[in-house]
Design an enzyme around this catalytic site. Structure first.
Site, PDB file in Angstrom:
ATOM      1  N   GLU A  48      42.086  36.925  38.174  1.00 59.53           N
ATOM      2  CA  GLU A  48      41.773  37.684  39.393  1.00 59.53           C
ATOM      3  C   GLU A  48      42.046  36.895  40.666  1.00 59.53           C
ATOM      4  O   GLU A  48      42.343  37.473  41.709  1.00 59.53           O
ATOM      5  CB  GLU A  48      40.319  38.166  39.383  1.00 59.53           C
ATOM      6  CG  GLU A  48      40.031  39.289  38.391  1.00 59.53           C
ATOM      7  CD  GLU A  48      39.666  38.781  37.004  1.00 59.53           C
ATOM      8  OE1 GLU A  48      39.825  37.558  36.742  1.00 59.53           O
ATOM      9  OE2 GLU A  48      39.223  39.597  36.174  1.00 59.53           O
ATOM     10  N   PHE A  92      24.329  42.870  31.897  1.00 62.73           N
ATOM     11  CA  PHE A  92      25.552  42.227  31.430  1.00 62.73           C
ATOM     12  C   PHE A  92      26.648  42.354  32.491  1.00 62.73           C
ATOM     13  O   PHE A  92      26.908  43.450  32.982  1.00 62.73           O
ATOM     14  CB  PHE A  92      26.021  42.869  30.114  1.00 62.73           C
ATOM     15  CG  PHE A  92      27.327  42.308  29.620  1.00 62.73           C
ATOM     16  CD1 PHE A  92      27.424  40.974  29.233  1.00 62.73           C
ATOM     17  CD2 PHE A  92      28.454  43.109  29.547  1.00 62.73           C
ATOM     18  CE1 PHE A  92      28.634  40.448  28.793  1.00 62.73           C
ATOM     19  CE2 PHE A  92      29.666  42.592  29.105  1.00 62.73           C
ATOM     20  CZ  PHE A  92      29.754  41.255  28.732  1.00 62.73           C
ATOM     21  N   GLN A  93      27.249  41.247  32.839  1.00 59.58           N
ATOM     22  CA  GLN A  93      28.305  41.187  33.857  1.00 59.58           C
ATOM     23  C   GLN A  93      27.869  41.740  35.210  1.00 59.58           C
ATOM     24  O   GLN A  93      28.668  42.311  35.939  1.00 59.58           O
ATOM     25  CB  GLN A  93      29.568  41.896  33.363  1.00 59.58           C
ATOM     26  CG  GLN A  93      30.180  41.167  32.182  1.00 59.58           C
ATOM     27  CD  GLN A  93      31.601  41.609  31.867  1.00 59.58           C
ATOM     28  OE1 GLN A  93      31.972  42.747  32.106  1.00 59.58           O
ATOM     29  NE2 GLN A  93      32.382  40.703  31.317  1.00 59.58           N
ATOM     30  N   LYS A  96      29.477  51.797  38.192  1.00 61.90           N
ATOM     31  CA  LYS A  96      30.208  52.633  37.237  1.00 61.90           C
ATOM     32  C   LYS A  96      29.750  54.088  37.269  1.00 61.90           C
ATOM     33  O   LYS A  96      30.568  55.008  37.275  1.00 61.90           O
ATOM     34  CB  LYS A  96      30.003  52.052  35.838  1.00 61.90           C
ATOM     35  CG  LYS A  96      30.945  52.625  34.802  1.00 61.90           C
ATOM     36  CD  LYS A  96      30.842  51.825  33.500  1.00 61.90           C
ATOM     37  CE  LYS A  96      31.878  52.318  32.503  1.00 61.90           C
ATOM     38  NZ  LYS A  96      31.795  51.577  31.231  1.00 61.90           N
ATOM     39  N   MET A 146      48.353  14.426  48.901  1.00 57.59           N
ATOM     40  CA  MET A 146      47.592  14.431  50.141  1.00 57.59           C
ATOM     41  C   MET A 146      46.322  13.602  50.008  1.00 57.59           C
ATOM     42  O   MET A 146      45.919  12.893  50.934  1.00 57.59           O
ATOM     43  CB  MET A 146      47.257  15.872  50.540  1.00 57.59           C
ATOM     44  CG  MET A 146      46.650  16.000  51.909  1.00 57.59           C
ATOM     45  SD  MET A 146      47.695  15.304  53.184  1.00 57.59           S
ATOM     46  CE  MET A 146      48.346  16.776  53.945  1.00 57.59           C
TER      47      MET A 146
HETATM   48  C1  LIG Z   1      41.198  24.185  45.361  1.00 57.14           C
HETATM   49  C2  LIG Z   1      41.360  22.885  46.038  1.00 57.14           C
HETATM   50  N1  LIG Z   1      40.876  21.768  45.456  1.00 57.14           N
HETATM   51  C3  LIG Z   1      41.034  20.572  46.068  1.00 57.14           C
HETATM   52  C4  LIG Z   1      41.679  20.484  47.258  1.00 57.14           C
HETATM   53  C5  LIG Z   1      41.820  19.125  47.944  1.00 57.14           C
HETATM   54  N2  LIG Z   1      43.242  18.775  48.060  1.00 57.14           N
HETATM   55  C6  LIG Z   1      43.939  18.978  49.184  1.00 57.14           C
HETATM   56  S1  LIG Z   1      45.537  18.538  49.031  1.00 57.14           S
HETATM   57  C7  LIG Z   1      45.295  18.015  47.459  1.00 57.14           C
HETATM   58  C8  LIG Z   1      46.422  17.409  46.677  1.00 57.14           C
HETATM   59  C9  LIG Z   1      47.466  18.391  46.336  1.00 57.14           C
HETATM   60  O1  LIG Z   1      48.335  17.791  45.415  1.00 57.14           O
HETATM   61  P1  LIG Z   1      49.676  18.481  45.005  1.00 57.14           P
HETATM   62  O2  LIG Z   1      49.447  19.899  44.666  1.00 57.14           O
HETATM   63  O3  LIG Z   1      50.340  17.668  43.953  1.00 57.14           O
HETATM   64  O4  LIG Z   1      50.517  18.468  46.344  1.00 57.14           O
HETATM   65  P2  LIG Z   1      51.003  17.209  47.221  1.00 57.14           P
HETATM   66  O5  LIG Z   1      49.924  16.847  48.188  1.00 57.14           O
HETATM   67  O6  LIG Z   1      51.318  16.104  46.280  1.00 57.14           O
HETATM   68  O7  LIG Z   1      52.209  17.737  47.921  1.00 57.14           O
HETATM   69  C10 LIG Z   1      43.976  18.195  47.069  1.00 57.14           C
HETATM   70  C11 LIG Z   1      43.434  17.819  45.759  1.00 57.14           C
HETATM   71  C12 LIG Z   1      42.142  21.674  47.834  1.00 57.14           C
HETATM   72  N3  LIG Z   1      42.754  21.701  49.028  1.00 57.14           N
HETATM   73  N4  LIG Z   1      42.000  22.843  47.197  1.00 57.14           N
END
Ligand SMILES: Cc1ncc(C[n+]2csc(CCOP(=O)(O)OP(=O)(O)O)c2C)c(N)n1
Lengths: 174, 555
Positions: B49, B111-112, B161, B469
């Protein structure tokens, strides 16, 4: 920090109180008191919210409240001529020897005795903030066992009103 | 006409000219799916979803129409939440319909059962729990209206529902009556006149344009404003693509990873014209030092954004397109080259740079190449992370509304399903997804949906085997203590592509990128391009936490 009294007209929908309360807690606004009940129009409820904050906070409060679809109209009545009332119920413990004194205090504040027990008196008093606070202070020495306040409600004086205008738009009383 | 509320719902969707819904069925939403059986509305069965919500979001961004989602009660509804929050943060119009347990069971931990209207209160523009079946048509009408007007946003309708099964007299309301909801579109005349006066007097104006430009289709007016008053333009991340990326007045993005030219221009300007932007913390850096010498004109359709983060001299509530039209009528051509020369000098002095060659494939190079091959004309979806910022920096967009990305929430996993929704909304455009190896694996199950729907999306994984990042943050803020950012295992993406029947490429060098990227982008069908890129790259420049945006560093 100033206290502001907002009269907020809302759709009488389920969940509207949660929306307003949630907004205040989420955005870190402080509610002093909130009283809610229906108005002359059963589809509309009115919340009287007393909120603390400087001009900037108040502006945000008002604007964020406006964003709620269920909020119809907001009036900040603080700077207006208005009457405000709050009701308090206070249960004091009094032995028969002091009962007379307490009843005298009640008299001064035009409070009413609504219940009488062997060791307690329950008093009802309405008035504005200041009066209710003074009443509470006068009773404190006797021992307040229980106290409940309704929160403030307010209404503009004279012909002006904060109710729904005919066009039903959201607007603030300037 | 007497029909069930579920059938009425489908009729309402048809009346709203919904062409596609993204969803996933279940028990509580069964009546709605049964009603869909006879409808011509296209249903896209996602694999999770969250994918439905992001896809509807991507669809909405790519088309300007309302994205629609269906999910069942409980887990179906909770799986939507990241997508709803994302749409809320980025002001994307969605209508989400969730099944709910029968009214008699609501509140019993059935449920749900989950209180989805309660849960989504802070992340929806509005939501409804339908208790009276006869009200459903009005609620749907209101929901579409609320979602798509004013500052757009997600609206959720929770449908028990038994309510869905109730027979009602169907009539779709012609008009909406919402006394508590009346957005302001026309800007205040006097304020606009005041803005014109400030602009005429300004010596160093900068236009700071956000996502509101795209929401109100005001790119033409933005261009006209910039060219009339000869002011440089910087975009927020959400505003990218609203101004031509190759225009001489364009400064690039501002803020945390903005260009030095943009950040210096804002810091030194004497008039900041903020259009459909909200002074987000990623934009302002240390807010006390943001545009310290500037008078501020702020145009936004959401009054609550004006004065929220910075004091504003000329607040104008309204639709930015209409406000700009009114403003343009009051402006005269302005030519003052000294400021532009200064700005030009900054641009020349501080071009974006991705550091010295380290013999490895640079991710920035891949994005530059993508720009070159597509001429800035592609619709580019991204995920969240370094690659997202490199797209923001190096892809110079030509067409408004061509960047599909999670700005405010920064939700990894957004990219793939959003690209899917975008391609469904724009079947004739080239849709390219640029995604990190981390984020790709958060929602890669939607590859199945993409193949099933025959969507010719070009997926470029900038694969650095690291959560880039966060690695960068740990380098800067944790003295290089790299914790939980390296991947020791990846599936073989080529084999994975084969499992889905997708053509794939693995590119390791500049030369391979030069040779194969054009081919990959023009190949028919879905394509996966796995670029094995250098893991040591940082997004530069970067404004350290708490600093003014004029104090960016290279790390
Ligand atoms: C759902 C979620 N979890 C954690 C983060 C924290 N976060 C921001 S950028 C990042 C790294 C992303 O890594 P990747 O997808 O390999 O992309 P890159 O930065 O290497 O281009 C993380 C863990 C986030 N933004 N969203």
């Amino acid at each position: 920090m100033m206290r502001h009294t907002l009269a907020v007209l809302v759709e009488n929908n389920p969940g509207v109180l949660a929306r307003v309360a949630g907004l205040f807690s989420r955005r870190g606004f402080n509610i002093d008191s909130l009283a809610v009940g229906r108005t002359e129009n059963p589809a509309v409820s009115r919340m009287t919210i007393v909120v603390e904050g400087d001009a900037r906070v108040l502006e945000q409060v008002t604007k964020q409240l406006h964003k709620l679809v269920d909020v119809i109209k907001i009036s900040d009545v603080t700077a207006e001529e208005y009457v405000d009332r709050e009701l308090v119920l206070i249960k004091v413990s009094v032995d028969p020897a002091h009962r007379g004194e307490v009843m005298q205090i009640a008299d001064i504040f035009r409070a009413r005795i609504v219940d009488l027990g062997r060791r307690t008196l329950t008093l009802e008093c309405t008035g504005n903030d200041g009066k209710i606070n003074a009443f509470e202070e006068s009773l404190r020495p006797y021992g307040i066992k229980e106290l409940v306040r309704t929160g403030k409600i307010a209404m503009l004086r004279g012909a002006r009103f904060t109710g729904l205008q005919d066009n039903g738009t959201k607007e603030e009383v300037q | 006409m007497e029909i069930t509320a579920a059938e009425a719902l489908v009729k309402c969707l048809e009346k709203e000219q919904v062409e596609v819904v993204f969803g996933y069925p279940g028990g509580a939403i069964l009546p709605v799916y049964d009603a869909l059986y006879h409808s011509s509305i296209r249903h896209v069965l996602v694999r999770h979803e969250q994918g439905a919500a992001h896809a509807a979001d991507g669809y909405a961004r790519a088309t300007g129409r309302v994205g629609v989602c269906l999910a069942t009660s409980g887990p179906g509804a909770t799986n939507l939440i990241t997508g709803i929050a994302n749409a809320y943060m980025d002001s994307v119009p969605l209508v989400l319909i969730t099944g709910q347990v029968p009214t008699s069971q609501v509140g019993t931990d059935a449920f749900q059962e989950v209180d989805i209207t309660g849960i989504t209160m802070p992340i929806t523009k509005h939501n409804y729990l339908v208790k009276d079946a006869s009200q459903l048509p009005r609620i749907v009408k209101n929901a579409f209206h609320i979602a798509s007007t004013g500052r757009p946003g997600p609206v959720l309708i929770d449908l028990p529902k038994d309510v869905a099964q109730t027979v009602i007299k169907f009539q779709y309301p012609e008009t909406v009556q919402l006394r508590g909801y009346k957005p302001t579109y026309r800007g205040h005349r006097n304020q606009i006149a005041e803005a014109a006066r400030l602009i005429a007097r300004a010596e160093r104006p900068v236009i700071y344009a956000g996502g509101g430009i795209l929401n109100s289709n005001a790119s033409e007016e933005l261009l006209a404003l910039a060219e009339t008053i000869n002011a440089p333009v910087t975009n927020t991340f959400m505003g990218l693509s609203s101004f031509p990326g190759d225009h001489p007045l364009f400064l690039g993005m501002l803020g945390l990873h903005g260009t030095r030219a943009a950040n210096l221009a804002v810091t030194n300007c004497d008039l900041l014209i903020a259009l459909g932007a909200r002074f987000d913390d990623r934009v302002t850096g240390n807010i006390a030092q943001f545009a310290p010498q500037a008078g501020v004109i702020h145009v936004d359709i959401d009054p609550a954004e004006i004065g929220k983060n910075v004091p504003v001299h000329v607040p104008i509530v309204g639709d930015v397109k209409l406000v700009l039209q009114d403003l343009l009528a009051r402006l005269e051509k302005r030519i003052d080259n000294r400021w532009l020369e200064q700005v030009e000098a900054w641009k020349r002095q501080y071009p974006l740079s991705c550091g010295p060659d380290n013999g490895k494939l640079k991710p920035q190079y891949v994005v530059q190449k993508l720009h070159e091959i597509t001429g800035g004309e592609a619709m580019v979806a991204t995920d969240v992370g370094q690659h997202q910022m490199w797209v923001a920096q190096y892809y110079r967009f030509k067409r408004p509304g061509s960047l599909i990305s999670s700005g405010g929430l920064g939700a990894m996993g957004f990219g793939l399903p959003a690209a899917m929704g975008a391609q469904i909304g724009q079947p004739d455009r080239l849709v390219v997804l640029v995604v990190g190896d981390g984020g790709f694996q958060m929602t890669m199950q939607e590859l199945a949906t993409i193949v099933e729907q025959e969507l010719p999306i070009k997926i470029i994984i900038l694969n650095n085997f690291v959560l880039g990042m966060v690695r960068q943050l740990q380098q800067v803020y944790c003295e290089g203590r790299y914790m939980a950012v390296e991947f020791k295992f990846h599936p073989d993406f080529e084999t994975l592509a084969r499992a889905y029947g997708i053509r794939s490429y693995t590119l390791r060098t500049k030369e391979e990128v030069d040779k194969y990227l054009p081919e990959a982008l023009s190949a028919p069908g879905t394509v996966l391009v796995n670029c094995l890129v250098s893991a040591e790259e940082n997004v530069n420049p970067m404004v350290p936490a708490g600093k003014s945006i004029s104090e960016a560093i290279d790390c």
